[in-house]
Enzyme design. Structure first.
Site, PDB file in Angstrom:
ATOM      1  N   TRP A 156       0.887  -1.165   0.000  1.00 51.88           N
ATOM      2  CA  TRP A 156       0.000   0.000   0.000  1.00 51.88           C
ATOM      3  C   TRP A 156       0.919   1.207   0.000  1.00 51.88           C
ATOM      4  CZ3 TRP A 156      -1.627   3.033   4.668  1.00 51.88           C
ATOM      5  CH2 TRP A 156      -2.650   3.929   4.363  1.00 51.88           C
ATOM      6  N   ASP A 205       0.677  -3.636   9.988  1.00 52.21           N
ATOM      7  CA  ASP A 205      -0.412  -2.836   9.449  1.00 52.21           C
ATOM      8  C   ASP A 205      -1.604  -3.798   9.370  1.00 52.21           C
ATOM      9  OD1 ASP A 205      -2.106  -1.222   8.030  1.00 52.21           O
ATOM     10  OD2 ASP A 205      -0.643  -0.628   6.514  1.00 52.21           O
ATOM     11  N   LYS A 248     -12.771  -0.483   7.549  1.00 53.65           N
ATOM     12  CA  LYS A 248     -13.368  -1.484   6.655  1.00 53.65           C
ATOM     13  C   LYS A 248     -14.324  -2.407   7.419  1.00 53.65           C
ATOM     14  CE  LYS A 248      -9.732  -0.047   4.310  1.00 53.65           C
ATOM     15  NZ  LYS A 248      -9.634   0.745   3.113  1.00 53.65           N
TER      16      LYS A 248
HETATM   17  C1  LMR Z   1      -7.095   1.370  -0.276  1.00 58.24           C
HETATM   18  O1  LMR Z   1      -5.985   0.819  -0.270  1.00 58.24           O
HETATM   19  O2  LMR Z   1      -7.808   1.467  -1.267  1.00 58.24           O
HETATM   20  C2  LMR Z   1      -7.634   1.933   1.011  1.00 58.24           C
HETATM   21  O3  LMR Z   1      -6.849   1.541   2.075  1.00 58.24           O
HETATM   22  C3  LMR Z   1      -7.840   3.398   0.936  1.00 58.24           C
HETATM   23  C4  LMR Z   1      -6.553   4.161   1.064  1.00 58.24           C
HETATM   24  O4  LMR Z   1      -6.412   4.871   2.057  1.00 58.24           O
HETATM   25  O5  LMR Z   1      -5.710   4.071   0.182  1.00 58.24           O
END
Ligand code: LMR
Length: 403
Positions: free
Chosen positions: A130, A211, A246
């Protein structure tokens, strides 16, 4: 005066949402940002949350400041959820938790605390990850590196390379781990692999920072906490950034928490002081509304059970959408290209599509994925899954452009 200011390049995930909203094509499908949509394509208000809202409303408290560490019932509920009921490590006082502004806020407060005490440490995140993890740790002043995680050719975890990278890290390196539902690959380590990582962390004196944004969306609320609980049980000091965005569908409330698991209760007290000190210097104290809702649900046995069944329902729907999508692709003779999706868990998986193919999907078929090829399964439903499958099949047969 402000001549050096720079433009902010659009965030690859968040910039998709307004583009999707402005798209007036009736058959558009949002498979981009990690928002859970139900079978009707709506963001749900969970019945447990609805009931908690009524409870809170009738109590009608004045809106005072929360303490810097957040709502105490909420913090207690977080610890029960992360470590299980009656966890000896929690009972021994070695665990400190504060309420934070979502999981992102938890990562940032944790990063700031670590930077003060481990200024020479480097941070390691998975490749891919991410992307905001990089921004958060860089903003806190760290050099951020990537450890191998995913092999795009085999579309599976490259555990051997992961282990050999971690073995070579300097002591006190900070290793950011996705506790479950790896974002963006959807591929998680097995129990045995987690056990290996846990031993490696101890041998090499690494600092694991979990995380944990998708508890309950992988294999179950308890199952998804395996890695965190295993390390805590073995006395491995670690940090956990968790989020309720979520699994409570409470994105706008920014409810998360930061937890330190420490070797002694005295150190846990000091970790608490460090976190509170950092919060005060950033935003003083967190907002109260979301924390009241979540504490109300988690600490009431009936609402808690209801919430668990709602999380189970969301997880089961995500899993079934995977199967339905892959089956539809198989009917189109493209099943083999997308079979790996069946191994993934949580909201996301990498489809293997490149940025050009993703653009074609968006422009020609009104189907929105993140440029990396990440697909969010919650945007699928019985009405759109066949069309998504045939569109995926169409774009994936186009010749791959030379970049
Ligand atoms: C995502 O990865 O789509 C979500 O966690 C929203 C974000 O904050 O990026």
């Amino acid at each position: 005066m402000f001549a050096s200011f720079q433009t902010y390049p659009a965030d690859p995930i968040f910039s998709l949402l307004p583009r999707f909203q402005k798209d007036h094509r009736p058959r558009k499908v949002n498979l981009g940002i990690g928002l859970y949509y139900d079978e009707q394509g709506e963001l749900p208000v969970l019945p447990s949350v609805r009931e908690a809202l009524t409870n809170i409303h009738t109590q009608s408290k004045p809106s005072s400041y929360l303490p810097m560490e957040g709502h105490s019932d909420y913090r207690r509920a977080v610890q029960q959820l992360l470590f299980g009921m009656n966890c000896p490590v929690v009972a021994s006082g070695k665990v400190s938790t504060i309420q934070t502004l979502g999981g992102t806020g938890a990562l940032r407060i944790g990063a700031d605390v670590l930077k003060r005490h481990f200024p020479e440490s480097q941070v390691w995140v998975s490749e891919p990850t991410w992307e905001n993890q990089l921004a958060i740790f860089k903003s806190a002043g760290f050099d951020v590196h990537r450890y191998p995680y995913y092999n795009p050719y085999s579309q599976s975890i490259d555990f051997e390379s992961l282990v050999s990278c971690l073995k070579g890290l300097a002591p006190r390196s900070i290793v950011v781990l996705h506790a479950c539902c790896h974002n963006p690959t959807g591929l998680d380590l097995s129990i045995q692999q987690w056990n290996e990582i846990s031993s490696l962390v101890v041998e090499n004196c690494l600092i694991p920072f979990f995380d944990f944004a998708y508890q309950g969306f992988g294999n179950g609320i308890e199952e998804d906490a395996y890695a965190i609980r295993a390390m805590a049980r073995c006395g491995v000091p670690c940090l956990v950034a968790n989020s309720f965005s979520k699994n409570f569908a409470l994105y706008g409330e920014r409810c998360g928490a930061l937890t330190f698991v420490c070797p002694t209760p005295e150190q846990a007290e000091l970790a608490y002081a460090e976190m509170v000190n950092t919060v005060r210097a950033n935003y003083s104290n967190p907002p109260s509304h979301g924390a009241y809702i979540i504490a109300n649900v988690l600490l009431d046995s009936t609402l808690h059970e209801l919430w668990r069944s709602e999380v189970d329902g969301m997880r089961i729907r995500l899993q079934s959408m995977r199967t339905v999508l892959v089956e539809a692709l198989a009917r189109d003779n493209h099943g083999h290209r997308f079979r790996h999706l069946l191994e993934t868990r949580g909201m996301f998986a990498l489809t293997g599509l490149n940025a050009r193919q993703v653009e074609t999907l968006r422009d020609e078929f009104a189907i929105y994925l993140v440029d990396s090829g990440r697909l969010c399964f919650s945007g699928l439903n019985a009405k759109n899954v066949e069309r998504v499958a045939s569109s995926l099949a169409r774009v994936s047969t186009e010749p791959t452009p030379i970049s």
